[in-house]
Design a protein around this motif. Structure first.
Motif, PDB file in Angstrom:
ATOM      1  N   PHE A 118       0.611  -1.225   0.055  1.00  0.00           N
ATOM      2  CA  PHE A 118      -0.046   0.141  -0.121  1.00  0.00           C
ATOM      3  C   PHE A 118       0.837   1.386   0.122  1.00  0.00           C
ATOM      4  N   ILE A 119       0.433   2.253  -1.057  1.00  0.00           N
ATOM      5  CA  ILE A 119       1.117   3.538  -1.081  1.00  0.00           C
ATOM      6  C   ILE A 119       0.197   4.659  -0.622  1.00  0.00           C
ATOM      7  N   ASN A 120       0.310   5.323   0.411  1.00  0.00           N
ATOM      8  CA  ASN A 120      -0.798   6.438   0.678  1.00  0.00           C
ATOM      9  C   ASN A 120      -0.363   7.504   0.187  1.00  0.00           C
ATOM     10  N   ASN A 121      -1.419   8.694   0.007  1.00  0.00           N
ATOM     11  CA  ASN A 121      -0.943   9.766  -0.589  1.00  0.00           C
ATOM     12  C   ASN A 121      -0.410   9.938  -2.044  1.00  0.00           C
ATOM     13  N   ALA A 122      -0.870   9.083  -2.803  1.00  0.00           N
ATOM     14  CA  ALA A 122      -0.614   8.736  -4.019  1.00  0.00           C
ATOM     15  C   ALA A 122      -0.661   9.892  -4.858  1.00  0.00           C
ATOM     16  N   GLU A 123      -1.449  10.846  -4.487  1.00  0.00           N
ATOM     17  CA  GLU A 123      -1.958  12.074  -5.381  1.00  0.00           C
ATOM     18  C   GLU A 123      -0.340  12.714  -5.696  1.00  0.00           C
ATOM     19  N   HIS A 124       0.750  12.640  -4.798  1.00  0.00           N
ATOM     20  CA  HIS A 124       2.098  13.184  -5.037  1.00  0.00           C
ATOM     21  C   HIS A 124       2.593  12.314  -5.912  1.00  0.00           C
ATOM     22  N   ILE A 125       2.643  12.519  -7.231  1.00  0.00           N
ATOM     23  CA  ILE A 125       3.134  11.620  -8.321  1.00  0.00           C
ATOM     24  C   ILE A 125       4.465  11.399  -8.055  1.00  0.00           C
ATOM     25  N   GLU A 126       5.506  12.274  -7.912  1.00  0.00           N
ATOM     26  CA  GLU A 126       6.916  12.237  -7.820  1.00  0.00           C
ATOM     27  C   GLU A 126       7.217  11.193  -6.868  1.00  0.00           C
ATOM     28  N   SER A 127       6.649  11.464  -5.494  1.00  0.00           N
ATOM     29  CA  SER A 127       6.881  10.617  -4.391  1.00  0.00           C
ATOM     30  C   SER A 127       6.494   9.286  -4.482  1.00  0.00           C
ATOM     31  N   THR A 128       5.138   9.160  -5.069  1.00  0.00           N
ATOM     32  CA  THR A 128       4.876   7.783  -5.356  1.00  0.00           C
ATOM     33  C   THR A 128       5.585   6.914  -6.300  1.00  0.00           C
ATOM     34  N   MET A 129       6.133   7.588  -7.390  1.00  0.00           N
ATOM     35  CA  MET A 129       7.214   6.815  -8.016  1.00  0.00           C
ATOM     36  C   MET A 129       8.206   6.440  -7.396  1.00  0.00           C
ATOM     37  N   ASN A 130       9.021   7.378  -6.419  1.00  0.00           N
ATOM     38  CA  ASN A 130      10.016   7.159  -5.642  1.00  0.00           C
ATOM     39  C   ASN A 130       9.771   5.743  -4.937  1.00  0.00           C
ATOM     40  N   GLU A 131       8.612   5.730  -4.345  1.00  0.00           N
ATOM     41  CA  GLU A 131       8.192   4.508  -3.306  1.00  0.00           C
ATOM     42  C   GLU A 131       8.156   3.221  -4.315  1.00  0.00           C
ATOM     43  N   ILE A 132       7.482   3.448  -5.511  1.00  0.00           N
ATOM     44  CA  ILE A 132       7.310   2.249  -6.332  1.00  0.00           C
ATOM     45  C   ILE A 132       9.031   1.791  -6.786  1.00  0.00           C
ATOM     46  N   ILE A 133       9.817   2.713  -7.026  1.00  0.00           N
ATOM     47  CA  ILE A 133      10.885   2.425  -7.353  1.00  0.00           C
ATOM     48  C   ILE A 133      11.870   1.597  -6.276  1.00  0.00           C
ATOM     49  N   LEU A 134      11.420   2.116  -5.125  1.00  0.00           N
ATOM     50  CA  LEU A 134      12.213   1.279  -3.991  1.00  0.00           C
ATOM     51  C   LEU A 134      11.604  -0.046  -3.658  1.00  0.00           C
TER      52      LEU A 134
END
Length: 354
Positions: A327-343
């Motif tokens: 789960f990734i919360n606050n996914a409206e922030h595209i750049e930070s969401t991409m960084n979490e997915i990359i991790l």
């Protein structure tokens, strides 16, 4: 006359497929990257076809020669120019029949050596359908999230960074909902979708994984291949979550704001909502929806559709996936969401190649 197989064509780095079918055939489907240099116009093809049915093969061939003869210098000149620019033209038609043979023959008489694709487009399609299942990387990373959470934006961002992405909506030319062709066209057909999917897979053969959105089996006019569906359902799942308000704003920005001043927009909304209202079966809800549309309060229209239609349907579809969810919360922030997915990717695929 030099001939080439589909496999040999796909190995060439500088190949330009030359589609000699009529413009209407080319528009319907073609080999990606092909150039249309038609032997006949749509009207000429129709006339020759009629003669074939009414008078037979010999009469049709004679008419074809009458039509083509004045065009030959121009047609061959266009092909020669492509060859002179350092590219390798490859002639093809529907099934490697009379049209491509005729053009290849005329070219050989002119002194050029231009190959003809054996079996034409039909052979190309058969080849890619056989290859696609084996070309899929081993593991799928499937992005989940309710409508408007930004899955498409995130996939595009990851693709721009070099990650292996299969963007089903882009391949289908459809956004995957009743409003899926807004601002686009009528959507791709199955032949075009399969060709674009094959092209995408060609670019990720060294990857142990690929990223994909949790789309339904059918998107617009196309059906996702069974092998890809199975990979998607058995892959690693990432659930994106964001607030209702951010989802409403994203949908408004994508589906409403760019077309708000277009004459067709309001009537098109009313037309598309007919399909949804048939499934709602709640008269109070339908009344609220109609009232919001009549007032052109599109933010409220989106809110009602999300809460009462799309979100409940989405919850049901999640049951198709058996593997655990990240789960990734606050996914409206595209750049930070991409960084979490990359991790997550780096954690699970240490040997990834970007």
């Amino acid at each position: 006359m030099k001939e080439i197989t589909v496999g040999e064509l796909l190995q060439l780095k500088n190949a330009i497929p030359i589609d000699v079918r009529s413009p209407v055939e080319f528009k319907e489907f073609c080999i990606p990257g092909a150039v249309n240099i038609p032997l006949f116009t749509d009207e000429e093809r129709a006339v020759i076809g009629t003669i074939y049915k009414q008078e037979g093969s010999d009469a049709a061939k004679w008419k074809a020669m009458e039509v083509v003869s004045p065009k030959l210098p121009t047609l061959l000149g266009e092909i020669k120019e492509i060859s002179a620019n350092g590219m390798q033209p490859i002639i093809y038609c529907w099934r490697g029949g009379m049209r491509s043979k005729a053009v290849a023959t005329f070219i050989s008489f002119s002194g050029l050596s231009i190959p003809r694709l054996v079996g034409g487009y039909r052979a190309y399609r058969q080849y890619i359908l056989e290859q696609i299942p084996a070309m899929l990387p081993e593991k799928a990373i499937t992005l989940h999230g309710m409508t408007g959470v930004g899955k498409t934006d995130i996939l595009k961002g990851l693709s721009d960074k070099g990650f292996p992405v299969i963007d089903l909506e882009a391949l289908a030319g459809h956004r995957g909902s009743i409003f899926g062709t807004y601002g686009l066209f009528t959507g791709n057909n199955q032949k075009t979708f399969d060709a674009l999917l094959f092209q995408s897979l060609m670019g990720m053969q060294e990857s142990p994984y690929f990223l994909i959105e949790a789309e339904s089996k059918r998107i617009g006019k196309v059906v996702i291949p069974e092998a890809l569906l199975l990979k998607k359902q058995q892959g690693m799942n990432i659930q994106l979550q964001s607030s209702l308000q951010s989802r409403i704003e994203r949908i408004y920005s994508d589906y409403v704001f760019p077309y708000l001043q277009e004459e067709w927009f309001h009537n098109k909304v009313i037309e598309r909502l007919v399909y949804i209202k048939k499934r709602l079966k709640d008269y109070d809800l339908i009344f609220r929806l109609d009232e919001a549309v009549n007032q052109e309060n599109y933010h409220l229209v989106i809110k009602i559709l999300l809460e009462e239609y799309y979100d409940p349907r989405y919850a049901h579809k999640k049951m198709e996936y058996t593997e655990p969810f990240h789960f990734i919360n606050n996914a409206e922030h595209i750049e930070s969401t991409m960084n979490e997915i990359i991790l997550l990717i780096e954690k699970n695929f240490l040997n990834r190649q970007i």
